[in-house]
Design an enzyme around this catalytic site. Structure first.
Site, PDB file in Angstrom:
ATOM      1  N   SER A 264       0.822  -1.197   0.000  1.00 26.56           N
ATOM      2  CA  SER A 264       0.000   0.000   0.000  1.00 26.56           C
ATOM      3  C   SER A 264       0.856   1.246   0.000  1.00 26.56           C
ATOM      4  O   SER A 264       2.057   1.204   0.262  1.00 26.56           O
ATOM      5  CB  SER A 264      -0.910   0.011   1.225  1.00 26.56           C
ATOM      6  OG  SER A 264      -0.278   0.702   2.285  1.00 26.56           O
ATOM      7  N   LYS A 265       0.221   2.343  -0.297  1.00 23.94           N
ATOM      8  CA  LYS A 265       0.962   3.598  -0.366  1.00 23.94           C
ATOM      9  C   LYS A 265       1.519   4.000   0.991  1.00 23.94           C
ATOM     10  O   LYS A 265       2.452   4.772   1.076  1.00 23.94           O
ATOM     11  CB  LYS A 265       0.057   4.698  -0.903  1.00 23.94           C
ATOM     12  CG  LYS A 265      -0.211   4.539  -2.385  1.00 23.94           C
ATOM     13  CD  LYS A 265      -0.935   5.718  -2.972  1.00 23.94           C
ATOM     14  CE  LYS A 265      -1.117   5.514  -4.476  1.00 23.94           C
ATOM     15  NZ  LYS A 265      -1.832   6.592  -5.108  1.00 23.94           N
TER      16      LYS A 265
END
Length: 495
Positions: A264-265
């Site tokens: 994920s970011k």
RNA sequence: GCCCCGUUGGUCUAGCGGUUAUGACGCCGCCCUCUCAAGGCGGAGAUCGCCGGUUCGAAUCCGGUACGGGGUACCA
């Protein structure tokens, strides 16, 4: 499987949304698209999909451009460089989408739907409960003008939905082979919001069509929206948007982090800028990323971008998700650092030393010369450029900022160690020509032969006193570069 | 719920009907050695998710099944 149509040039693209920090999964997608285009001698388009003003930012856009340039994934057409099919930021193409939506409507290929969010949700839940697919049920597909007027009179604003032809959808995925979706599972979808804003579902295929994209390589998260896009292409052919052809699609596997989650970011390991800050080489990072789903051959995993371009075949991309392994990424990067000519490494090191405050910005000639002289000492010892900064700190640091690691001092500069250091200082004071050979000869004569110390016990205290750490570049070379006076001063200070 | 994708050592990966199942990262040992690396040599680690089928023969083909992931939005 024929991936490419003979005689028709390949046009691939990379089209991220500017939200948040650029991440590694994105870079991998960009890399594969780029390599595919280059391998086939085609064009590479860089487009920005910023149709969601609430999530997109200029800062993120700038980062995207910056990072693509850093990686060296050059584009023939797109943002910043222009081209015949611009503009390349979707926020500047709103009139295009409005026009296409209007023509779709006029051709009867799309329609206005007035369902409220609540109505939609209710029917969706019911469909689910009944075991049916939960997409749009087509209720407003064939509204009469009177019914539409009635909804309008209620103050409802319509979305525009694309009318999916009722048939099965099969396409030959470039990495997965034939994939089929049944007619019942692909429902009419929204292409323009009630507020008039076009959605990705419309803008992405529209631009791909208008920009002549022949091959779409993207993440597997949008695999299931492919039938919709193919349907849209077929509609475009009818209303004259683009050249009437449909591109080939290839869906790349996820890059996952620990566990099996996709990276994920938020995960620091996913932050592309972080890799640059830590001193990864673009060629090293790219090489590692290439390994996530692709391999050059069975034997070799260190290769150049040029070698990748030469060998890259989309059909050989592995369809299963790959876990990002930082250790291996660093190992590959280290290999690339060692492959670089030492002068090149020295040059790349300068900005990192500057960031650490160890050289001026821009560096002076003397500083550049010292970096050039010191780089060979660390060249094969590092996996990331920042590691060299740590190793060479003792050489560049202001004398009054120099300090010795306490734990290392405790171990190496005890009474016995200080005695060794004293002998070293005395021996070094007598050295006539301050070079590596003389320094080594003097130290060996004094400490190994004279005091009868084992080499590691002889040089350890010197190393700690002079470099501040138990771990350092080769000692004699380091002393030569440090110079006589600083060396002697540090030895004296350690006593 | 419904749809789609995936499944080879801890991790990445080769393999495309017949191999002692490839290589790499990591790990362990040895060599080299002024520390740390790099380099060299060697080692441990995979009944190829599972069950059936096709075949003389299956990691490779087919069908199920389990597990994982994704989609199912007026996000992209």
């Amino acid at each position: 499987m024929t991936d490419v149509i003979p005689g028709k040039p390949v046009v691939a693209r990379f089209c991220p949304s500017p939200t948040g920090n650029p991440h590694v999964g994105m870079a991998r997608t960009a890399l594969f698209s780029w390599a595919f285009a280059r391998h086939h001698g085609g064009r590479f388009v860089f487009r920005i999909e910023d149709t969601d003003a609430s999530r997109d930012s200029q800062e993120s856009y700038d980062l995207l451009v910056d990072v693509m340039r850093w990686l060296g994934l050059d584009w023939d057409e797109g943002v910043e460089v222009g081209g015949d099919n611009g503009p390349y930021r979707q926020s500047e193409r709103m009139d295009v989408y409005a026009d296409v939506a209007q023509r779709l409507l006029e051709a009867g290929l799309a329609y206005k739907a007035y369902d409220s969010a609540e109505e939609l949700e209710e029917r969706r839940d019911a469909a689910r409960a009944a075991g049916r697919p939960s997409g749009y049920d087509g209720l407003h597909r064939d509204l009469t003008p009177e019914q539409q007027a009635a909804y309008e009179a209620e103050g409802r604003k319509p979305v525009i939905r694309f009318k999916m032809p009722e048939k099965d959808w099969t396409f030959d995925d470039l990495v997965r082979g034939p994939i089929t979706f049944g007619a019942d599972n692909v429902q009419d979808f929204v292409i323009v919001r009630a507020n008039g804003q076009p959605l990705y579902t419309l803008t992405n295929p529209t631009d791909d069509a208008l920009m002549g994209i022949t091959h779409v390589l993207r993440g597997e998260d949008i695999l299931s929206s492919t039938p919709r896009q193919i349907a849209l292409y077929e509609a475009f052919a009818q209303i004259g948007v683009g050249d009437g052809s449909t591109p080939r699609f290839g869906h790349l596997p996820y890059v996952t982090g620990a566990g099996n989650r996709k990276l994920s970011k938020r995960d620091p390991e996913s932050n592309l800028l972080g890799y640059r800050e830590q001193g990864f080489l673009p060629e090293g990072l790219l090489n590692y990323l290439a390994l996530l789903g692709w391999s050059l051959d069975a034997e070799r995993d260190v290769f150049s971008l040029a070698e990748m371009v030469e060998a890259f075949e989309i059909g050989r991309v592995n369809p299963n998700p790959a876990r990002f392994d930082l250790d291996k990424c660093e190992a590959i990067n280290g290999d690339h650092i060692r492959r670089l000519p030492v002068e090149d490494v020295a040059q790349r090191l300068v900005p990192y030393l500057a960031t650490a405050g160890l050289v001026n910005e821009p560096a002076s000639e003397e500083e550049e010369a010292l970096v050039a002289a010191a780089t060979p000492l660390v060249h094969e010892r590092i996996a990331k450029l920042t590691e060299a900064v740590d190793m060479l700190r003792f050489l560049f640091i202001d004398e009054h900022d120099f300090s010795v690691d306490e734990a290392d001092a405790a171990k190496n500069l005890d009474e016995k160690g200080r005695e060794t250091a004293r002998a070293a200082r005395d021996a070094l004071e007598a050295v006539e020509t301050w070079d590596t050979e003389s320094i080594e000869a003097a130290l060996r004569a004094s400490l190994v032969d004279g005091l009868g110390l084992k080499p590691r016990l002889a040089f350890g205290p010197v190393r700690v006193a002079v470099t501040g750490s138990r771990i350092s570049p080769p000692l004699f070379e380091s002393l030569e570069l440090l110079g006589r006076s600083r060396t002697l001063a540090r030895l004296s200070a350690a006593l």
